[in-house]
Design a protein around this motif. Structure first.
Motif, mmCIF file in Angstrom:
data_model
loop_
_atom_site.group_PDB
_atom_site.id
_atom_site.type_symbol
_atom_site.label_atom_id
_atom_site.label_comp_id
_atom_site.label_asym_id
_atom_site.label_seq_id
_atom_site.Cartn_x
_atom_site.Cartn_y
_atom_site.Cartn_z
ATOM 1 N N LEU A 141 12.923 -12.826 8.836
ATOM 2 C CA LEU A 141 11.684 -13.278 8.205
ATOM 3 C C LEU A 141 10.453 -12.648 8.843
ATOM 4 O O LEU A 141 9.411 -12.534 8.199
ATOM 5 C CB LEU A 141 11.591 -14.804 8.287
ATOM 6 N N GLY A 142 10.575 -12.241 10.105
ATOM 7 C CA GLY A 142 9.455 -11.572 10.758
ATOM 8 C C GLY A 142 9.111 -10.267 10.065
ATOM 9 O O GLY A 142 7.942 -9.998 9.753
ATOM 10 N N ALA A 143 10.140 -9.425 9.805
ATOM 11 C CA ALA A 143 9.912 -8.154 9.116
ATOM 12 C C ALA A 143 9.471 -8.396 7.677
ATOM 13 O O ALA A 143 8.594 -7.681 7.153
ATOM 14 C CB ALA A 143 11.181 -7.311 9.147
ATOM 15 N N ALA A 144 10.062 -9.404 7.028
ATOM 16 C CA ALA A 144 9.676 -9.715 5.649
ATOM 17 C C ALA A 144 8.219 -10.146 5.579
ATOM 18 O O ALA A 144 7.467 -9.693 4.697
ATOM 19 C CB ALA A 144 10.586 -10.812 5.096
ATOM 20 N N ARG A 145 7.798 -10.981 6.522
ATOM 21 C CA ARG A 145 6.406 -11.459 6.508
ATOM 22 C C ARG A 145 5.428 -10.332 6.844
ATOM 23 O O ARG A 145 4.316 -10.278 6.292
ATOM 24 C CB ARG A 145 6.246 -12.616 7.489
ATOM 25 N N MET A 146 5.840 -9.419 7.725
ATOM 26 C CA MET A 146 4.981 -8.290 8.052
ATOM 27 C C MET A 146 4.723 -7.440 6.812
ATOM 28 O O MET A 146 3.584 -7.033 6.532
ATOM 29 C CB MET A 146 5.619 -7.452 9.158
ATOM 30 N N LEU A 147 5.777 -7.179 6.035
ATOM 31 C CA LEU A 147 5.612 -6.451 4.782
ATOM 32 C C LEU A 147 4.742 -7.216 3.801
ATOM 33 O O LEU A 147 3.878 -6.645 3.113
ATOM 34 C CB LEU A 147 6.983 -6.191 4.149
ATOM 35 N N PHE A 148 4.968 -8.524 3.735
ATOM 36 C CA PHE A 148 4.208 -9.374 2.827
ATOM 37 C C PHE A 148 2.709 -9.300 3.149
ATOM 38 O O PHE A 148 1.874 -9.182 2.241
ATOM 39 C CB PHE A 148 4.709 -10.814 2.937
ATOM 40 N N ASP A 149 2.386 -9.353 4.443
ATOM 41 C CA ASP A 149 0.978 -9.303 4.849
ATOM 42 C C ASP A 149 0.371 -7.918 4.628
ATOM 43 O O ASP A 149 -0.833 -7.793 4.378
ATOM 44 C CB ASP A 149 0.842 -9.700 6.320
ATOM 45 N N GLU A 150 1.192 -6.862 4.749
ATOM 46 C CA GLU A 150 0.693 -5.500 4.554
ATOM 47 C C GLU A 150 0.576 -5.125 3.080
ATOM 48 O O GLU A 150 -0.134 -4.168 2.733
ATOM 49 C CB GLU A 150 1.644 -4.507 5.232
#
Length: 495
Positions: free
Chosen positions: A92-101
């Motif tokens: 979820l960390g990588a998923a959220r990073m993409l989501f924020d970018e």
């Protein structure tokens, strides 16, 4: 197409990749990727997005990221596909990073991130995103409903369900299955009939959840209605998991003829359906037939798991088949390398206890190598009371209060009530709980008011409790109120 020498184009590959993604056909997808490269369309945005979706869903997130990073142009669909890939792996960390970018998010992207959080049990972040969404749809609500239901928070799940606009069959399934899976079958059944009144046609998933709820309430009339509805509607009647749920419901509700009939017609029987029928036979007084069926299951080559052994040991206990129970209990370790759990030991203690082997049951209880839980000691107490072993009952009851005092009073009341139904029980035998707590007959008479043949009011008894007993006040009142009435009734019969 290849045999006809017709060249696939950028319209063909996305459709093929979507099919591979749907069935997780990674090997075939790799072949299509290679063909797309040779065909010169691998850089097409729709082909690349299809590849990201395929690799992400098949767990090849590194390959998905490589395709994404090599894209000259991205869109919301390609970003969302990669986010789903990371979320499905629990990253979820990588998923959220993409989501924020992500430069532009659509509702599907928001839902993907919320669903990822909900499936991983991070309901705080899931709800935070849900509240921040610029616009929500029924998928947004359903993802969070599923998350709350999985966590056992049916209050929050129901609140969201009631707020959800334009409920679809998936949202109805989420709330009904949530209630059924969390041990609240009556609410599940009520919600189903609310849906039924709205003329919404249920699907196979809803009916499986409904049958699970019916099995929990053991309502034979309702089970027959559901059975008839399923057959007449022909919804999922050829699907193995639907038939398995139908067998389980009928078995637990007591319609064993129907359960066995369905079971025998199944072309391929699995472990779940065998256990459902064996358990049903055991519950309804046919434990010996259940044990025979377990042997048949082994002959067909099915490998029993921990649940299957719990079911067959319970059947042995109900049928009084001590030797068969010993054999299957030993077989767990010698034939299947399964370590018996506390549930399996509780079954064996119940088996020995019912058969009158109290010493053997008590020895097993004291020496079991796993954590001793309340059920095993409760089974031992029931056996002592069944066979009138007062001295051993004192030991077991005292230990029950040590390990789980809040449950012990109810278990003692139920077991002791059965014991008290026996004729000609002496008064001193009725005072087992007094012995446990160090109260002699004179002191009990004082506490319960029998010195004056009158009963103390609850608040008076509670006052005495605070001064003279170490037993919790409310439990003290409940237990002695129960015992007081029993002794009082017996004394009346003596006059």
């Amino acid at each position: 197409m290849r045999k006809s020498e017709t060249a696939p184009d950028h319209y063909t590959f996305p459709s093929l990749l979507k099919l591979c993604s749907h069935v997780l056909a990674l090997r075939e997808g790799l072949t299509i990727h290679c063909t797309a490269v040779r065909s010169g369309v691998a850089s097409d945005i729709f082909v690349q997005t299809g590849l990201i979706d395929l690799y992400g869903k098949c767990g090849e997130i590194g390959s998905a990221r490589k395709v994404f990073d090599g894209m000259y142009k991205t869109n919301e669909v390609s970003w969302t596909a990669l986010i789903v890939g990371y979320a499905s792996l629990g990253d979820l960390g990588a998923a959220r990073m993409l989501f924020d970018e992500m430069p532009n998010r659509n509702t599907v992207t928001w839902n993907a991130m919320i669903d990822g959080y909900a499936k991983c049990g991070d309901l705080r972040n899931a709800r935070k995103l849900f509240d921040e969404m610029p616009s929500r749809n029924i998928v947004s609500f359903t993802s969070l409903i599923n998350g709350y239901a999985k966590a056992g928070d049916m209050v929050s799940a129901r609140h969201l369900f009631d707020l959800a606009p334009d409920r679809d069959i998936i949202s109805w399934t989420a709330i009904i299955s949530g209630y059924a899976q969390n041990g609240r079958p009556h609410e599940a059944i009520k919600i189903f009939f609310d849906m039924y009144k709205k003329t919404i046609k249920p699907d196979a998933f809803i009916l499986v959840s409904l049958m699970s709820a019916c099995a929990q309430v053991c309502n034979l009339d309702l089970a027959r209605w559901v059975d008839n509805f399923l057959i007449s509607s022909n919804i999922g009647i050829n699907q193995a998991h639907v038939i398995a749920a139908l067998i389980d419901m009928n078995a637990k509700c007591g319609n064993m003829n129907r359960a066995v009939q369905l079971f025998e017609k199944m072309p391929k029987k699995d472990l779940f359906t065998y256990c459902s029928v064996i358990q049903g036979l055991s519950i309804h007084g046919q434990g010996a037939q259940g044990v025979v069926l377990f042997s048949q299951m082994l002959e067909e080559g099915l490998i029993p798991d921990e649940v299957a052994f719990t079911v067959v040991l319970t059947a042995c206990s109900h049928a009084g088949l001590v030797e068969e129970g010993r054999r299957y209990f030993k077989s767990m370790t010698t034939d299947y390398s399964l370590a018996p759990s506390s549930d399996h030991y509780a079954c064996m203690i119940d088996l020995f206890g019912r058969a009158g082997y109290l010493n053997e049951a008590y020895d097993l209880l004291r020496t079991m190598p796993v954590e001793q839980h309340f059920g095993a000691w409760g089974a031992m107490l029931g056996a002592c009371n069944l066979h009138g072993n007062i001295e051993l009952s004192k030991i077991i009851a005292a230990h029950l209060f040590e390990i789980e005092p809040h449950n012990a009073v109810h278990d003692l009341s139920g077991n002791y009530d059965q014991f008290l139904r026996k004729p000609d029980i002496p008064i001193d035998h009725l005072l087992l709980p007094c012995n446990i707590f160090g109260l002699d007959l004179e002191r009990f008479n004082k506490l319960s008011g029998f010195a004056h043949e009158s009963l103390l009011r609850h608040h008076q008894l509670k006052c005495m409790y605070t001064a003279e007993s170490t037993f919790e006040g409310l439990q003290f009142i409940e237990w002695f109120g129960f015992l007081r009435q029993k002794i009082y009734n017996q004394r009346l019969e003596q006059f």
